[in-house]
Enzyme design. Structure first.
Site, PDB file in Angstrom:
ATOM      1  N   CYS A   1       2.901 -14.446 -29.806  1.00 28.21           N
ATOM      2  CA  CYS A   1       3.894 -14.219 -30.859  1.00 28.21           C
ATOM      3  C   CYS A   1       3.927 -15.414 -31.807  1.00 28.21           C
ATOM      4  O   CYS A   1       3.691 -16.559 -31.390  1.00 28.21           O
ATOM      5  CB  CYS A   1       5.270 -14.000 -30.242  1.00 28.21           C
ATOM      6  SG  CYS A   1       5.439 -12.429 -29.354  1.00 28.21           S
TER       7      CYS A   1
ATOM      8  N   CYS B   1       3.927 -14.919 -19.305  1.00 25.56           N
ATOM      9  CA  CYS B   1       5.022 -14.124 -19.868  1.00 25.56           C
ATOM     10  C   CYS B   1       5.573 -13.084 -18.900  1.00 25.56           C
ATOM     11  O   CYS B   1       6.564 -12.430 -19.201  1.00 25.56           O
ATOM     12  CB  CYS B   1       4.547 -13.426 -21.147  1.00 25.56           C
ATOM     13  SG  CYS B   1       3.181 -12.284 -20.884  1.00 25.56           S
TER      14      CYS B   1
ATOM     15  N   CYS C   1      13.025 -12.800 -23.123  1.00 29.73           N
ATOM     16  CA  CYS C   1      12.487 -12.283 -24.384  1.00 29.73           C
ATOM     17  C   CYS C   1      11.134 -11.630 -24.137  1.00 29.73           C
ATOM     18  O   CYS C   1      10.863 -10.532 -24.636  1.00 29.73           O
ATOM     19  CB  CYS C   1      12.351 -13.421 -25.399  1.00 29.73           C
ATOM     20  SG  CYS C   1      11.803 -12.881 -27.036  1.00 29.73           S
ATOM     21  N   CYS C   2      10.278 -12.300 -23.370  1.00 30.58           N
ATOM     22  CA  CYS C   2       8.967 -11.729 -23.034  1.00 30.58           C
ATOM     23  C   CYS C   2       9.121 -10.422 -22.266  1.00 30.58           C
ATOM     24  O   CYS C   2       8.343  -9.479 -22.457  1.00 30.58           O
ATOM     25  CB  CYS C   2       8.148 -12.718 -22.205  1.00 30.58           C
ATOM     26  SG  CYS C   2       7.537 -14.156 -23.099  1.00 30.58           S
TER      27      CYS C   2
END
Length: 245
Positions: free
Chosen positions: A212, A240, A129-130
């Site tokens: 986030c 990340c 996702c990162c």
């Protein structure tokens, strides 16, 4: 009987004793930023919208450089962060912040495979996702750069203790600089408070480090300042991928 809520992290207060040290650090930072700008053709500053980056941005605003500033809008930022980004442009109208966003097709494919919040399930799914929301847009932002700046500091976490001022980004084959790598949390806030810089409202709600929205929580007093980032993972995995050269 009501349970007492734990005391949250608070913004360090400015003291007179910090003044001499702060003035020295500011002078060194000015020299570092000017040196970087003079040595490279296209320098880009990755503004994370954190207080560390506010220090760098404010010093840049007082120097004669052509450093380009950009930020990564991941699509999962807190509303407070988005509001701060808007106010930032009003405070520094001569320093535009270019916004890079993730590819919507990649996000759709991620959600189909892992679910909208699949990053909670494993380190691998979180890092994917990162990668989509941060690393890919970062690569796009740095395509034409020969150097980039970050607001990383050694004392932020165990993963950054060996951080140096100058690095070589092997992935992108460009220079990378961490101009406040040797600043403490107190140094950063001393600058922010002394010069009355704007900052994200979440800092006043116990967030010493902000990412986030679903991956960041407030931090209790005494905890490491990045303890609220990906809090469900162990210390060693709390990066990340943006700074893996």
């Amino acid at each position: 009987m009501s349970l007492q809520r734990p005391a949250l992290w608070q913004i360090p207060q400015l003291t007179q004793a910090q003044q001499p040290v702060l003035q020295q650090k500011i002078a060194v930072l000015q020299q570092r930023l000017q040196q970087i700008a003079d040595q490279h053709q296209q320098v880009k500053f990755a503004h994370s919208l954190a207080v560390e980056d506010m220090v760098i941005m404010d010093v840049l605003s007082k120097l004669n450089t052509n450093v380009t500033i950009f930020t990564l809008d991941t699509g999962r930022l807190n509303q407070e962060t988005l509001d701060f980004l808007h106010s930032l442009q009003q405070t520094y109208p001569d320093l535009p912040v270019v916004r890079y966003q993730p590819d919507q097709q990649q996000i759709t494919e991620y959600i189909q495979q892992y679910g909208e919040n699949g990053f909670y399930d494993s380190v691998a799914s979180r890092k994917q996702c990162c990668y989509i929301r941060k690393v890919v847009p970062l690569n796009q932002a740095l395509q034409d750069a020969d150097a980039w700046l970050t607001g990383q500091r050694q004392s932020q976490s165990v993963t950054r203790q060996s951080l140096e001022f100058a690095e070589w980004d092997h992935t992108r084959q460009i220079a990378k600089y961490n101009p406040i790598f040797d600043w403490s949390e107190q140094d950063v806030w001393a600058y922010v408070l002394q010069f009355n810089l704007p900052f994200n409202a979440l800092y006043q709600q116990g967030y010493p480090s902000i990412g986030c929205e679903p991956c960041t929580r407030p931090v209790k007093q005494g905890e490491e300042i990045r303890a609220g980032r990906w809090w469900w993972e162990n210390q060693a995995s709390k990066e990340c991928g943006l700074h893996q050269a």
